[in-house]
Design a protein around this motif. Sequence first.
Motif, PDB file in Angstrom:
ATOM      1  N   ALA A 158       0.990   4.125  -2.845  1.00  0.00           N
ATOM      2  CA  ALA A 158       0.741   5.511  -2.438  1.00  0.00           C
ATOM      3  C   ALA A 158       1.844   6.421  -2.949  1.00  0.00           C
ATOM      4  CB  ALA A 158       0.638   5.593  -0.919  1.00  0.00           C
ATOM      5  N   GLN A 159       3.080   5.981  -2.803  1.00  0.00           N
ATOM      6  CA  GLN A 159       4.207   6.799  -3.258  1.00  0.00           C
ATOM      7  C   GLN A 159       4.177   6.985  -4.782  1.00  0.00           C
ATOM      8  OE1 GLN A 159       8.097   5.227  -2.323  1.00  0.00           O
ATOM      9  NE2 GLN A 159       9.056   7.214  -2.593  1.00  0.00           N
ATOM     10  N   GLN A 206       0.845  -1.200   0.000  1.00  0.00           N
ATOM     11  CA  GLN A 206       0.000   0.000   0.000  1.00  0.00           C
ATOM     12  C   GLN A 206       0.876   1.245   0.000  1.00  0.00           C
ATOM     13  OE1 GLN A 206      -2.179  -1.020   3.515  1.00  0.00           O
ATOM     14  NE2 GLN A 206      -3.978  -1.661   2.345  1.00  0.00           N
ATOM     15  N   ALA A 207       1.956   1.211   0.762  1.00  0.00           N
ATOM     16  CA  ALA A 207       2.859   2.359   0.843  1.00  0.00           C
ATOM     17  C   ALA A 207       3.536   2.636  -0.499  1.00  0.00           C
ATOM     18  CB  ALA A 207       3.909   2.139   1.928  1.00  0.00           C
ATOM     19  N   VAL A 228      -0.221   9.956  -3.221  1.00  0.00           N
ATOM     20  CA  VAL A 228      -1.206  10.118  -2.157  1.00  0.00           C
ATOM     21  C   VAL A 228      -0.691   9.424  -0.899  1.00  0.00           C
ATOM     22  CG1 VAL A 228      -3.160  10.284  -3.745  1.00  0.00           C
ATOM     23  CG2 VAL A 228      -2.508   8.041  -2.840  1.00  0.00           C
ATOM     24  N   SER A 229      -1.443   9.556   0.183  1.00  0.00           N
ATOM     25  CA  SER A 229      -1.040   8.910   1.428  1.00  0.00           C
ATOM     26  C   SER A 229      -1.435   7.428   1.418  1.00  0.00           C
ATOM     27  CB  SER A 229      -1.699   9.602   2.624  1.00  0.00           C
ATOM     28  OG  SER A 229      -3.090   9.346   2.611  1.00  0.00           O
ATOM     29  N   ARG A 230      -0.771   6.663   2.258  1.00  0.00           N
ATOM     30  CA  ARG A 230      -1.121   5.250   2.417  1.00  0.00           C
ATOM     31  C   ARG A 230      -2.566   5.129   2.903  1.00  0.00           C
ATOM     32  NH1 ARG A 230      -0.424   1.910   7.006  1.00  0.00           N
ATOM     33  NH2 ARG A 230      -0.728  -0.274   6.452  1.00  0.00           N
ATOM     34  N   GLN A 231      -2.989   6.063   3.741  1.00  0.00           N
ATOM     35  CA  GLN A 231      -4.353   6.047   4.248  1.00  0.00           C
ATOM     36  C   GLN A 231      -5.377   6.178   3.118  1.00  0.00           C
ATOM     37  OE1 GLN A 231      -1.821   7.774   5.669  1.00  0.00           O
ATOM     38  NE2 GLN A 231      -1.641   6.528   7.514  1.00  0.00           N
ATOM     39  N   THR A 232      -5.035   6.949   2.088  1.00  0.00           N
ATOM     40  CA  THR A 232      -5.930   7.090   0.930  1.00  0.00           C
ATOM     41  C   THR A 232      -6.057   5.762   0.202  1.00  0.00           C
ATOM     42  OG1 THR A 232      -5.418   9.433   0.679  1.00  0.00           O
ATOM     43  CG2 THR A 232      -6.298   8.302  -1.261  1.00  0.00           C
TER      44      THR A 232
END
Length: 70
Positions: free
Chosen positions: A23-24, A19-20, A28-32
């Motif tokens: 996101a990168q 997920q990280a 966006v953020s990992r939370q997204t």
Amino acid sequence: MEVQTSDLKQVRKAAGLTQAQLAQLTGVSRQTIIATERGDYAPSVYLALRIARALDTTVEEIFSLQEESP
């Protein structure tokens, strides 16, 4: 209409990304990414395109529209 994102997690894992990492790649953020995978967040068209490109697939492969029952 409801956006179904259940395929996102499967496609991400098949691509070998965390997920990280996704996101990168998409800015966006990992939370997204977590919220999108859970179906708690419907991404913008722009973000959906970035996710699809990062996963070397199409938006239609990851996201689908489903009619809500009355």
